[in-house]
Write a protein that holds these residues in place. Structure first.
Motif, PDB file in Angstrom:
ATOM      1  N   THR A  24       0.837  -1.212   0.000  1.00 47.67           N
ATOM      2  CA  THR A  24       0.000   0.000   0.000  1.00 47.67           C
ATOM      3  C   THR A  24       0.869   1.259   0.000  1.00 47.67           C
ATOM      4  O   THR A  24       0.592   2.229  -0.721  1.00 47.67           O
ATOM      5  CB  THR A  24      -0.929  -0.012   1.226  1.00 47.67           C
ATOM      6  OG1 THR A  24      -1.753  -1.184   1.181  1.00 47.67           O
ATOM      7  CG2 THR A  24      -1.809   1.221   1.254  1.00 47.67           C
ATOM      8  N   GLU A  25       1.927   1.236   0.799  1.00 53.09           N
ATOM      9  CA  GLU A  25       2.817   2.398   0.859  1.00 53.09           C
ATOM     10  C   GLU A  25       3.576   2.571  -0.453  1.00 53.09           C
ATOM     11  O   GLU A  25       3.700   3.703  -0.965  1.00 53.09           O
ATOM     12  CB  GLU A  25       3.797   2.213   2.017  1.00 53.09           C
ATOM     13  CG  GLU A  25       4.623   3.440   2.346  1.00 53.09           C
ATOM     14  CD  GLU A  25       3.804   4.607   2.861  1.00 53.09           C
ATOM     15  OE1 GLU A  25       4.259   5.767   2.697  1.00 53.09           O
ATOM     16  OE2 GLU A  25       2.701   4.377   3.408  1.00 53.09           O
ATOM     17  N   LYS A  85       1.669   4.107  -3.507  1.00 50.80           N
ATOM     18  CA  LYS A  85       1.485   5.556  -3.554  1.00 50.80           C
ATOM     19  C   LYS A  85       2.493   6.201  -4.496  1.00 50.80           C
ATOM     20  O   LYS A  85       2.204   7.242  -5.103  1.00 50.80           O
ATOM     21  CB  LYS A  85       1.642   6.147  -2.153  1.00 50.80           C
ATOM     22  CG  LYS A  85       0.568   5.706  -1.170  1.00 50.80           C
ATOM     23  CD  LYS A  85       0.850   6.260   0.220  1.00 50.80           C
ATOM     24  CE  LYS A  85      -0.178   5.763   1.242  1.00 50.80           C
ATOM     25  NZ  LYS A  85       0.142   6.268   2.610  1.00 50.80           N
ATOM     26  N   GLU A 133      -4.094   2.394  -6.720  1.00 48.61           N
ATOM     27  CA  GLU A 133      -5.024   2.045  -5.646  1.00 48.61           C
ATOM     28  C   GLU A 133      -4.790   0.586  -5.253  1.00 48.61           C
ATOM     29  O   GLU A 133      -4.504  -0.264  -6.103  1.00 48.61           O
ATOM     30  CB  GLU A 133      -6.460   2.234  -6.141  1.00 48.61           C
ATOM     31  CG  GLU A 133      -7.530   1.704  -5.204  1.00 48.61           C
ATOM     32  CD  GLU A 133      -8.888   1.565  -5.883  1.00 48.61           C
ATOM     33  OE1 GLU A 133      -9.810   1.080  -5.217  1.00 48.61           O
ATOM     34  OE2 GLU A 133      -8.996   1.906  -7.077  1.00 48.61           O
TER      35      GLU A 133
END
Length: 646
Positions: A366-367, A370, A375
């Motif tokens: 998730t990090e 970015k 998404e």
């Protein structure tokens, strides 16, 4: 707290009485040698390894850096990294007042099913020994003793105290002894631990050919030889073979038995003049104080090394379509799988510890996503646990995560282990109490021995504040518990799980616990508080003959019940709707652990079906398998991108 000073070994040995020397041949508690204060000899502290420094407590331990399993470190083929890890472990030993680290493990696994396979660097003797030597050199360069283990042919957990590893001398020397020989030659580990098992019919801890003829005389080994915990099975035979130190304490096979053997001339005083004092000198030289307080060591530098070691432990097995690295142009990434959301940091048993710093695959992805503007969406797909996940995220005491434990030396009431106790009865004050952050507790240490007897009764817990269970989702919840001892679980004063009436034996707590019993609580509401109480006694457990002193253990677990077919459908639908899928599967410390072996090489539960379904739904799938030992991959022909992580 004693400070380190130079010890005159010859003078100290000369002034010791025979009784004092005998004290040095066995441990004091789980993690120390026996002190002899009248001779100014303090206790040497040890700690489990090999992938971290847990310190002196399984129960309520000080958090520790958790490095990749040894299989992962071996997969890096990086001796410089192994040495750096060794140095970092030495720094943590200094922080925890530890003079001897109980690692590395270099057993060559005969079978991929061995429960502790993840603890060894490789099935290749040369790689195993070479990485071990670098690790040892790094550790000992900072004054901390390495303990190479388990000598030798400790290949399985099934009947590990009695099984005989029958090996020809050629195979023994070329395969099973070779990593030890390499490490002894290239790194000179200051301590060595014998194996539980027999070698060709004779227990390793009393095998004179193994410990004296081969290790001492042929290889020239000068360090201390200790037993594995409860792995000393004789008095005169083990001492004559050259096994210096019985662990843990209090002694079972030494002490007065040694004095009697000397009277009978099965042993002689010179047999007792061992190299334990040499190890004591190493402890003095290390500069590590004796009886020091333990503290964590969590710095940006350590975190950076943890991250680098974890990255280098990952092996790219397939990248046939060039899917990796994932770059710009990807808008939606699906993260799927039972090993994605939680950080599975190590195998179970001696390697388990409370980690200072972890990042789950989901959080890391998730990090990173970015950076490319992508998404991330997650679904579990299926489950892979053998036991339900610990209830820890859902229990609170006094407004904080955790529970409260109280101990008594006599049964607080005559209906303590009843399945329908009178909860309104006033109980006497506990002799000792503590809070804990986890409902997964092995009560072998971390308890005030001056107040709590070996046989005790305990409760978790309704003292002053109530321990509460708070579901975070509506639905039916599975609740599970296994214990070492006898006890019951009550929620809102209702019996939920009964383990007080002749519970069946299971694999938990190093094979000392009960089977895991589960039940379903239907229709729970998110945010609703439920009173939790576990009542337990280790009286029957101790009466059956526990191999070591422990107040028992508790593992309390919970999770919302999942419809596996619905979970599979959600995973397939998410895969279809995503540009790329990262599918994280594998084993965990329910399956890979000291105390038991795996029954087969299958991935758990419906994992293989999940992988096949996701690959069919979206060929742009990166499969990540996380395990410290081999698994079967029946879908591997359809997977063009595959990573192995430890």
């Amino acid at each position: 707290m004693a400070t380190s000073t130079r010890l005159d070994i010859d003078r100290t040995l000369a002034k010791l009485t025979l009784g004092q020397k005998v004290k040095l041949l066995s441990g004091f508690g789980w993690w120390h040698t026996t002190p002899v204060p009248e001779a100014d000899i303090p206790a040497i502290r040890m700690s489990d390894g090999p992938n971290g420094v847990r310190g002196t407590r399984f129960f309520n331990g000080v958090p520790s850096s958790c490095f990749p399993s040894s299989t992962g470190l071996g997969s890096s083929f990086d001796t410089e990294l192994a040495a750096e890890v060794g140095k970092a472990l030495a720094d943590e030993c200094h922080a925890k007042g530890c003079h001897i680290l109980l690692g590395p493990t270099v057993n060559t696994q005969r079978s991929p099913l061995g429960g502790r396979g993840f603890e060894s660097f490789s099935e290749d003797p040369h790689l195993n020994g070479t990485i071990a030597a670098a690790y040892i050199n790094g550790l000992q360069s900072k004054g901390v003793a390495a303990t190479i283990k388990h000598f030798v042919a400790n290949d399985q957990e099934f009947e590990r105290f009695s099984i005989s590893s029958d090996v020809s001398e050629r195979a023994l020397r070329e395969i099973y002894l070779k990593p030890f020989q390499i490490a002894v030659k290239e790194a000179n580990p200051w301590a060595l631990m014998t194996a539980y098992n027999r070698l060709n019919g004779l227990h390793c801890s009393e095998n004179k050919w193994l410990l004296d003829d081969l290790l001492r005389k042929e290889w020239g080994y000068k360090g201390m030889i200790m037993s594995d915990w409860t792995g000393t099975y004789s008095t005169a035979e083990s001492i004559q073979a050259g096994m210096d130190l019985e662990m843990p304490g209090p002694t079972v096979m030494r002490g007065n038995a040694v004095i009697r053997a000397i009277v009978a001339e099965k042993l002689f005083p010179h047999d007792v003049d061992t190299c334990v004092l040499e190890m004591l000198q190493r402890a003095y030289d290390s500069g590590i104080p004796f009886d020091a307080p333990e503290r964590p060591l969590d710095t940006p530098q350590v975190r950076a090394l943890l991250r680098r070691a974890a990255a280098d432990a990952i092996v790219l097995l397939k990248n046939e379509k060039g899917l990796l690295p994932i770059g710009a142009g990807v808008h939606k990434i699906a993260v799927i799988g039972p090993n994605a959301k939680d950080a599975v940091t190590s195998g179970g048993g001696s390697a388990s510890l409370l980690s200072t710093y972890t990042v789950s695959p989901l959080d890391g992805i998730t990090e990173a996503a970015k950076e490319i503007g992508a998404e991330v969406e997650y679904t579990v797909g299926t489950l892979s646990h053998q036991y339900l996940p610990a209830i820890d995220p859902y229990i609170t005491y006094d407004g904080k995560t955790g529970a409260f434990f109280e101990f008594w030396n006599d049964s607080p009431t005559d209906d303590w282990l009843s399945t329908s106790p009178n909860f309104s009865r006033v109980v006497p004050p506990a002799v000792w109490s503590t809070r804990t952050n986890s409902a997964k507790c092995f009560l072998a240490d971390g308890i005030d021995d001056t107040k709590v007897n070996e046989i005790c009764w305990l409760r978790a817990s309704r003292h002053l504040f109530t321990t509460t269970f708070v579901p975070d989702e509506d639905g039916d919840w599975e609740i599970g518990m296994n214990i070492a001892g006898r006890g019951n679980l009550f929620i809102d004063d209702k019996l939920i799980i009964e383990l007080s009436i002749d519970p069946k034996q299971g694999d938990s707590f190093f094979g000392l616990g009960t089977v895991d019993v589960r039940t379903v609580m239907k229709g729970l509401k998110a945010g609703t508080k439920h009173r939790v109480e576990v009542r337990l006694s280790n009286e029957a457990f101790i009466a059956k003959g526990a191999p070591f002193a422990t107040r028992g253990g508790i593992r309390l677990s919970a999770m919302r019940q999942i419809d596996l077919e619905d979970g599979m459908k959600r995973a397939v639908d998410l895969a279809k709707a995503s540009d790329i899928v990262i599918l994280v599967v594998g084993l965990n410390n329910d399956w890979e652990s000291e105390g038991y072996d795996r029954q087969n090489m299958d991935l758990p539960g419906l994992t293989n079906r999940l992988v096949a379904g996701v690959l069919a739904a979206n060929p742009k799938t990166v499969v990540v398998n996380q395990s410290g030992t081999p698994v079967e991959m029946p879908w591997i022909g359809d997977a063009h991108t595959l990573l192995q992580s430890e």
